[in-house]
Design an enzyme around this catalytic site. Structure first.
Site, short mmCIF file in Angstrom:
data_model
loop_
_atom_site.label_atom_id
_atom_site.label_comp_id
_atom_site.label_asym_id
_atom_site.label_seq_id
_atom_site.Cartn_x
_atom_site.Cartn_y
_atom_site.Cartn_z
N GLY A 30 -1.76 -0.37 13.42
CA GLY A 30 -0.41 0.03 13.16
C GLY A 30 0.52 -0.04 14.29
O GLY A 30 1.63 -0.06 13.97
N GLU B 176 -8.27 -0.62 15.01
CA GLU B 176 -7.94 -1.89 13.95
C GLU B 176 -6.61 -2.28 13.86
O GLU B 176 -6.03 -2.51 12.96
CB GLU B 176 -8.30 -1.19 12.40
N PRO B 177 -6.27 -3.13 15.11
CA PRO B 177 -4.75 -3.60 15.21
C PRO B 177 -4.88 -4.94 14.18
O PRO B 177 -5.64 -5.72 14.15
CB PRO B 177 -4.50 -4.00 16.65
N TYR C 276 10.40 -6.20 2.30
CA TYR C 276 10.63 -4.87 3.04
C TYR C 276 12.04 -4.80 3.54
O TYR C 276 12.15 -4.21 4.67
CB TYR C 276 9.55 -4.88 3.99
N CYS D 288 14.15 -19.41 -7.63
CA CYS D 288 15.16 -18.76 -8.60
C CYS D 288 15.22 -17.07 -8.65
O CYS D 288 14.97 -16.62 -9.67
CB CYS D 288 14.96 -19.19 -10.01
N GLU D 289 15.65 -16.75 -7.45
CA GLU D 289 15.78 -15.15 -7.56
C GLU D 289 16.91 -15.10 -6.33
O GLU D 289 16.70 -15.45 -5.26
CB GLU D 289 14.66 -14.39 -7.15
C1 LIG Z 1 -3.44 -2.50 7.45
C2 LIG Z 1 -4.35 -1.59 7.94
C3 LIG Z 1 -4.75 -1.85 9.28
C4 LIG Z 1 -3.92 -2.77 10.11
O1 LIG Z 1 -2.41 -2.45 10.42
P1 LIG Z 1 -1.56 -3.12 11.33
O2 LIG Z 1 -0.22 -2.55 11.16
O3 LIG Z 1 -1.54 -4.33 10.79
O4 LIG Z 1 -2.00 -2.93 12.67
C5 LIG Z 1 -5.50 -1.26 10.01
N1 LIG Z 1 -6.28 -0.33 9.26
C6 LIG Z 1 -6.26 -0.14 7.92
C7 LIG Z 1 -7.21 0.79 7.24
C8 LIG Z 1 -5.11 -0.79 7.30
O5 LIG Z 1 -4.92 -0.47 5.93
#
Ligand SMILES: *Cc1c(COP(=O)(O)O)cnc(C)c1O
Length: 421
Positions: free
Chosen positions: A239, A275-276, A318, A346-347
């Protein structure tokens, strides 16, 4: 920092001129820099130094096998959210013991695939999922290691579509119910609790929400331990945001994020997983496109380019901003004007930018959308029967096409017309 800079008046990826790649592969295409991908992975790996840890790249951000192999060979684990991602990671040579399986809707077939192929852990998101996983594992005569994803009810202060840690979001179990759910899990025969998982959203540009979530996880760790659970691993999700605009607002550096993790959960003696996704891939990729026409409207000037919303959907989906730069460096004193940068779909939603200031451009000129490496190619579609565009990876002075552009025949031949038509 990334490796897309002007050298001798030309935008280069590492040392390769973008125009040279464009001449070879045609436009539009995605272009990634190995050096940037590796640099970003290493920033996280270094940030957690001294704690037992694994950086699991969230491969949904950019999942080409060449990217996975590059990161996997550097020691990264992978966070996968589908059987398809699991297969891709394995095909790219990432061992099962470095793959974590996330997602709210894992199917029986996906569980079987990961349990037979090898998996580090499942991040379980609900009681019914946990029960099915136990059944599937028992039938295969294995034990599935799990964490349970808790929803800490923290406002990630990000775009609503990518916020995942508020109680109204579909993710995880409410942290207030964690003790009951962990007790239920402990009684199931096919699974083994090893830790806690949390992921509150994407493109976070402040540390505070992470801090609140990690504090709640730390408290929960102590509570669950006092209930008799062995909590040895904390998966703190991804995140961390990236700068999309050349502005003064800078998201936190991975070193600050790592220091926060150490401060909030370091004393617990747990192995740390993160988990980046976006941070690793986002600024490691650009989308290169060509100007087709310049059309003067009544009030605006439209720059019509050959890339479109089906290739890069973030602006349409977004309202996202991508910096746009010409591939030929503007001369000092070049004249600028404001363009609406649009694609051929076409949007009206197929608009990348409105009234964007760019040097005067002409048909045939190349432009690059920066920060397009994450949630770019992976979210592309063939809307308007536009084939998926190629992906190219640069490494120093070399480049390789890592996904070729399909021919129109390849694309249309996937349909079958029933014989009774
Ligand atoms: C999407 C996601 C991530 C990665 O998020 P980023 O914003 O890309 O770092 C990590 N863990 C889970 C469970 C996710 O759904």
């Amino acid at each position: 920092m990334d490796h897309f800079t002007y050298k001798s008046g030309e935008l280069c990826s590492e040392t390769v001129p973008v125009s040279k790649i464009a001449a070879y592969v045609g436009t539009p295409f995605y272009l990634y820099s190995s050096a940037t991908l590796l640099r970003h992975f290493k920033l996280f790996d270094d940030a957690l130094e001294g704690m037992e840890h694994l950086v699991c790249y969230a491969m949904k951000a950019a999942s080409n096998q060449a990217i996975l192999k590059l990161l996997g060979d550097a020691g990264a684990g992978m966070d996968v959210v589908s059987g398809g991602e699991y297969k891709r990671a394995r095909a790219a040579g990432v061992p099962g013991e470095r793959i974590v399986f996330s997602g709210v809707g894992k199917t029986r077939a996906e569980m079987e695939m990961a349990l037979t192929g090898g998996i580090r852990q499942f991040n379980v998101e609900s009681e019914p999922e946990m029960k099915l996983l136990s059944t599937v594992a028992t039938a295969l005569d294995v034990i599935a290691p799990i964490t349970i994803r808790v929803n800490p009810d923290v406002d990630a202060k990000t775009h609503a579509k990518i916020s995942t840690g508020k109680k109204e979001d579909k993710f995880g179990i409410p942290i207030s119910q964690a003790r009951e759910v962990y007790a239920t899990a402990a009684a199931l025969p096919g699974i083994k609790i090893i830790g806690i998982d949390v992921h509150i959203g994407s493109q976070l540009t402040q540390l505070d929400p992470f801090g609140h979530a990690f504090e709640k996880v730390a408290e929960l760790t102590e509570v669950l331990r006092s209930d008799g659970h062995e909590i040895t691993r904390l998966d703190l999700g991804g995140g961390l945001g990236i700068p999309y605009e050349n502005s003064n607002v800078r998201p936190p550096h991975p070193a600050e994020y790592g220091a926060l993790i150490r401060e909030k959960v370091g004393h617990l003696g747990c192995e740390i997983e993160i988990e980046p996704g976006r941070f690793i891939a986002g600024n490691a990729g650009i989308l290169v496109s060509k100007v087709l026409y310049i059309k003067k409207g009544e009030e605006r000037e439209f720059l019509i380019v050959d890339g479109a919303m089906n290739d890069l959907i973030r602006p349409a989906m977004y309202g996202a901003h991508h910096d746009i730069v010409p591939v030929v460096e503007p001369a000092a004193g070049a004249e600028y004007q404001k363009y609406d940068v649009v694609g051929p779909v076409c949007e009206s939603g197929d608009t990348f930018a409105k009234r964007r200031s760019l040097p005067n451009l002409q048909a045939g000129d190349l432009i690059a959308f920066r920060s397009a490496g994450a949630y770019g190619a992976v979210m592309a579609s063939e809307y308007n029967s536009r084939p998926l565009i190629p992906e190219v990876l640069v490494h120093g002075d070399q480049f390789a096409v890592i996904r070729a552009r399909p021919s129109l025949e390849d694309m249309i031949n996937r349909d079958t017309i029933p014989e009774w038509l």
